[in-house]
Design an enzyme around this catalytic site. Sequence first.
Site, PDB file in Angstrom:
ATOM      1  CG  ASN A  22      -1.891   1.154   1.245  1.00 41.35           C
ATOM      2  OD1 ASN A  22      -1.815   2.061   0.423  1.00 41.35           O
ATOM      3  ND2 ASN A  22      -2.809   1.135   2.190  1.00 41.35           N
ATOM      4  NE  ARG A  48      -6.375   1.682  -0.223  1.00 43.86           N
ATOM      5  CZ  ARG A  48      -6.274   2.998  -0.064  1.00 43.86           C
ATOM      6  NH1 ARG A  48      -5.094   3.578   0.021  1.00 43.86           N
ATOM      7  NH2 ARG A  48      -7.354   3.750   0.007  1.00 43.86           N
ATOM      8  CG  HIS A  98     -13.068   3.488   3.419  1.00 45.09           C
ATOM      9  ND1 HIS A  98     -13.900   4.453   3.964  1.00 45.09           N
ATOM     10  CD2 HIS A  98     -11.799   3.874   3.697  1.00 45.09           C
ATOM     11  CE1 HIS A  98     -13.157   5.377   4.549  1.00 45.09           C
ATOM     12  NE2 HIS A  98     -11.879   5.048   4.402  1.00 45.09           N
ATOM     13  N   GLY A 138     -13.721   5.461  11.112  1.00 44.92           N
ATOM     14  CA  GLY A 138     -12.394   5.765  11.628  1.00 44.92           C
ATOM     15  C   GLY A 138     -12.088   7.218  11.341  1.00 44.92           C
ATOM     16  NE  ARG A 170     -10.722  12.540   3.538  1.00 43.48           N
ATOM     17  CZ  ARG A 170     -10.476  11.235   3.554  1.00 43.48           C
ATOM     18  NH1 ARG A 170     -11.425  10.380   3.914  1.00 43.48           N
ATOM     19  NH2 ARG A 170      -9.295  10.767   3.207  1.00 43.48           N
ATOM     20  CD  GLU A 220     -11.757  -3.448  13.198  1.00 39.65           C
ATOM     21  OE1 GLU A 220     -10.770  -3.789  13.891  1.00 39.65           O
ATOM     22  OE2 GLU A 220     -11.714  -3.360  11.954  1.00 39.65           O
ATOM     23  CD  GLU A 279      -8.757  -1.356   3.964  1.00 46.52           C
ATOM     24  OE1 GLU A 279      -8.797  -0.668   2.944  1.00 46.52           O
ATOM     25  OE2 GLU A 279      -8.518  -0.902   5.102  1.00 46.52           O
TER      26      GLU A 279
END
Length: 393
Positions: free
Chosen positions: A4, A88, A177, A205, A236, A329, A379
Amino acid sequence: LVINAGSSSLKYQLIDMENESLLAKGLCERIGIDGRLTHKPQNGKPVYEADVPFPTHKEAIEAVLEKLTSKEYGVVETMAEIGAVGHRVLHGGIEFTESCVVDDACEAAIKKCFPLGPLHNPANLMGIKACQAAMPGVPQVAVFDTSFGMSMTPEAYIYAIPYEYYENDSIRRYGFHGTSHRFVSARACEIMGKKGTRVINCHLGNGSSVSASIDGKCVDTSMGLTPLEGLPMGTRSGNLDPAILQFIMNKYGYTADEMLNILNKKSGVLGISGVGSDFRDLEKAAKEGNERAQLALDKFAYEVRKYIGSYAAAMGGVDIITFTAGVGENGPDMRESICEGLGFLGVHVDHEKNQVRGKETDISAADSTVKVYVIPTNEELMIARDTLALVTK
């Protein structure tokens, strides 16, 4: 090997796909500046952490491969044991509805999406190029964050702006995501074990999004052309009236880029609270009586709850609601806050079961007609599974 690559960082995991076990993971930071490598073997060998010069991603990949095969820190004997690399890639545009083996056409499409993912796609391609240089002949696979959302129907993905912007510029809802949503929704379908399973997955998250899917196929998702749309997040803004931008820009003389920086980096729960973007800090401040921190938490829970209601309407109901990612989580208070008021859908959470962090758990109350689960996302494993499937066809 799962990669990634960011603009100045590179995360990696090495996974043995015979039993899906993690062999090693690590992080290359400050690429192009001074460089630092953290390498964590999972076989009892010591962790390696030191400053290592990384002028480019190529040197970072070479350092990773050296550590994976070294006597002191390694988990494989030779490079030949690494059979494929999964990458990714943020944006696949309209070209890619699923993962693919990297070839010239794939690279061209990743480049074509640079304007749609200016921070991520160039870095993702640098990671691919670096692996190709360091591992000639080893198959490289691109796994696109946007591919999950490509099963949406036109009424879900089209924006109500002049149609030529879609035709000429591919402006539509993509969603992000996607690899996480795909992993968790697939697991939710396994748990339910029935055809037509309607899943609402809450990936919560610092970056947050909600998706609706039936049998693992995306029906709708909260992020849009970019990851800025949808829920308020760590920094954001999420959804807002577009005319707010014009108002602020005119009043304060901001350029479009300055305005976007405010929406991406200074808004969300940070903007509301003034405390920070980490939900743990917000919860601590709220417990100490900080009203704006509490407002930020309440706003976030309210918006997630609205998405759950609207996605239940879009699918004609819901069978299972799942929570994943950092807050999903590990945030029992936030999960409970979100699910409060969803009794009309048949959603009830058991307070005691909900005190779980970071492991798969059914947190539904006995009288809940909708299952509610915490499912840790993975992921990297999803990328590894796609990679294996493509290179063993």
